[in-house]
Design a protein around this motif. Structure first.
Motif, short mmCIF file in Angstrom:
data_model
loop_
_atom_site.label_atom_id
_atom_site.label_comp_id
_atom_site.label_asym_id
_atom_site.label_seq_id
_atom_site.Cartn_x
_atom_site.Cartn_y
_atom_site.Cartn_z
N ALA A 131 -9.56 -14.21 6.54
CA ALA A 131 -8.44 -13.71 5.72
C ALA A 131 -8.61 -14.16 4.27
O ALA A 131 -8.39 -13.38 3.34
CB ALA A 131 -7.11 -14.23 6.28
N GLU A 134 -12.04 -12.31 2.77
CA GLU A 134 -11.97 -10.85 2.58
C GLU A 134 -10.74 -10.42 1.80
O GLU A 134 -10.82 -9.55 0.94
CB GLU A 134 -11.94 -10.14 3.95
CG GLU A 134 -13.24 -10.21 4.71
CD GLU A 134 -14.40 -9.55 3.97
OE1 GLU A 134 -14.17 -8.57 3.24
OE2 GLU A 134 -15.53 -10.05 4.11
N LEU A 135 -9.61 -10.98 2.16
CA LEU A 135 -8.34 -10.46 1.61
C LEU A 135 -7.79 -11.34 0.50
O LEU A 135 -6.81 -10.98 -0.14
CB LEU A 135 -7.29 -10.35 2.73
CG LEU A 135 -7.68 -9.48 3.93
CD1 LEU A 135 -6.63 -9.61 5.03
CD2 LEU A 135 -7.82 -8.02 3.51
N GLU A 137 -6.23 -13.93 1.01
CA GLU A 137 -4.93 -14.36 1.49
C GLU A 137 -5.09 -15.75 2.11
O GLU A 137 -5.94 -15.95 2.97
CB GLU A 137 -4.39 -13.40 2.58
CG GLU A 137 -4.15 -11.97 2.10
CD GLU A 137 -2.86 -11.83 1.27
OE1 GLU A 137 -2.10 -12.81 1.19
OE2 GLU A 137 -2.65 -10.74 0.74
N PRO A 172 -4.87 -4.47 -0.57
CA PRO A 172 -5.24 -5.88 -0.69
C PRO A 172 -5.16 -6.35 -2.13
O PRO A 172 -5.09 -5.53 -3.05
CB PRO A 172 -6.68 -5.91 -0.18
CG PRO A 172 -7.18 -4.51 -0.28
CD PRO A 172 -6.00 -3.61 -0.21
N GLU A 173 -5.17 -7.64 -2.32
CA GLU A 173 -5.03 -8.20 -3.66
C GLU A 173 -6.14 -7.69 -4.59
O GLU A 173 -7.29 -7.58 -4.20
CB GLU A 173 -5.08 -9.73 -3.58
CG GLU A 173 -4.72 -10.38 -4.89
CD GLU A 173 -4.85 -11.90 -4.82
OE1 GLU A 173 -4.21 -12.50 -3.95
OE2 GLU A 173 -5.58 -12.46 -5.64
N SER A 176 -9.89 -8.98 -4.72
CA SER A 176 -10.37 -9.51 -3.44
C SER A 176 -11.57 -8.66 -2.98
O SER A 176 -11.77 -7.54 -3.43
CB SER A 176 -9.27 -9.45 -2.39
OG SER A 176 -8.95 -8.10 -2.10
N ALA A 178 -11.96 -7.28 -0.13
CA ALA A 178 -11.48 -6.09 0.59
C ALA A 178 -11.17 -4.97 -0.40
O ALA A 178 -11.50 -3.81 -0.17
CB ALA A 178 -10.25 -6.44 1.41
N SER A 207 -7.68 -6.92 7.72
CA SER A 207 -6.95 -5.81 7.13
C SER A 207 -5.49 -6.16 6.92
O SER A 207 -4.99 -7.12 7.50
CB SER A 207 -7.07 -4.56 8.01
OG SER A 207 -6.49 -4.81 9.27
N LEU A 208 -4.84 -5.35 6.08
CA LEU A 208 -3.41 -5.50 5.88
C LEU A 208 -2.75 -4.33 6.59
O LEU A 208 -2.70 -3.24 6.07
CB LEU A 208 -3.08 -5.48 4.39
CG LEU A 208 -3.65 -6.65 3.59
CD1 LEU A 208 -3.43 -6.42 2.11
CD2 LEU A 208 -2.99 -7.95 4.00
N ILE A 212 -0.93 -9.57 7.82
CA ILE A 212 -2.36 -9.86 7.64
C ILE A 212 -2.98 -9.89 9.02
O ILE A 212 -2.55 -10.66 9.89
CB ILE A 212 -2.54 -11.23 6.96
CG1 ILE A 212 -1.93 -11.19 5.57
CG2 ILE A 212 -4.01 -11.63 6.91
CD1 ILE A 212 -1.72 -12.58 4.97
#
Ligand code: ZN
Length: 229
Positions: A131, A134-135, A137, A172-173, A176, A178, A207-208, A212
């Motif tokens: 997380a 990739e994201l 988060e 996603p942010e 990031s 992703a 993925s979102l 999350i």
């Protein structure tokens, strides 16, 4: 693996990926015990505290060996499909004994009952790492949902849900990895594919969707789904 730089907020990376404590080292995610040599290039790494880096090693070795034994239907090192787990069990008879004791025969098939806490601890750690990597988060508390089990025991519907992430308009942010994968794909909905770290050994998908979500498959046998609301 394709290397994608992270342009997200650097503050997220100033803390341990697993406990949000002080960082001081970096940890491969997934850990190398789940992969065979030669290792893929550009393995993902995340910031970790000393405990995050080494505190999970015993549980990770346990899970890697448990999976090899289950796939081989035996705890004899010679029977194991992976050189790495063979070597671990050759040098750690107590670990082999532990797995051997959990053996049971179900319908003529040999299985090994997992020690749930140890498996949960490793899968939680891996999901947190994916997380963050990739994201971007930071999921430092335990996931709100964590399920795991053999891929082959899923129903066709469960398998479809697991293999195909839900479409989401939630992006996603910015910066990031992703988001960058998404821009490269040119998609207008957030549907990212699986990232294969090593064929037949390890793949994951972050993925979102409904929160999350991180999906992991180890040895094309153990499937894990983790979700933070
Ligand atoms: Zn930590």
């Amino acid at each position: 693996m394709q290397q994608i730089p992270n342009y997200g907020d650097q503050r997220t990376l100033e803390f341990c990926a697993f406990c949000r404590g002080e960082t001081g080292t970096r940890d491969h995610c997934p850990s190398k015990v789940f992969l065979d040599e030669p290792y893929p290039e550009n393995l993902p790494v995340v910031p970790a505290c000393r405990n995050g880096n080494s505190g999970f090693s015993a549980d990770e070795e346990y899970l890697a060996c448990l999976l090899s034994c289950t796939l081989a239907g035996s705890t004899y090192p010679e029977a194991l499909p992976r050189k790495k787990t063979k070597r671990i069990l050759e040098t750690k008879p107590a670990l082999r004994e532990l797995i051997e004791q959990s053996r049971s025969e179900v319908g003529g098939r040999t299985t090994h009952e997992p020690i749930r806490d140890r498996v949960v601890s490793v899968l939680t750690k891996l999901a947190k790492g994916h997380a963050l990597y990739e994201l971007h988060e930071s999921c430092t508390h335990d996931p709100d949902e964590l399920e795991f089990g053999p891929l082959k025991l899923m129903s066709p519907q469960q398998r479809e849900f697991f293999e195909t992430p839900e479409f989401s308009s939630c992006w996603p942010e910015i910066g990031s990895r992703a988001m960058q994968r998404l821009l490269v794909q040119g998609a207008n909905t957030f549907a990212l594919g699986w990232i294969e770290v090593q064929s037949d050994r390890y793949r994951y998908l972050a993925s979102l969707g409904n929160g999350i979500e991180v999906r992991i498959v180890i040895d094309e046998y153990l499937a894990c789904f983790a979700r933070w609301e």
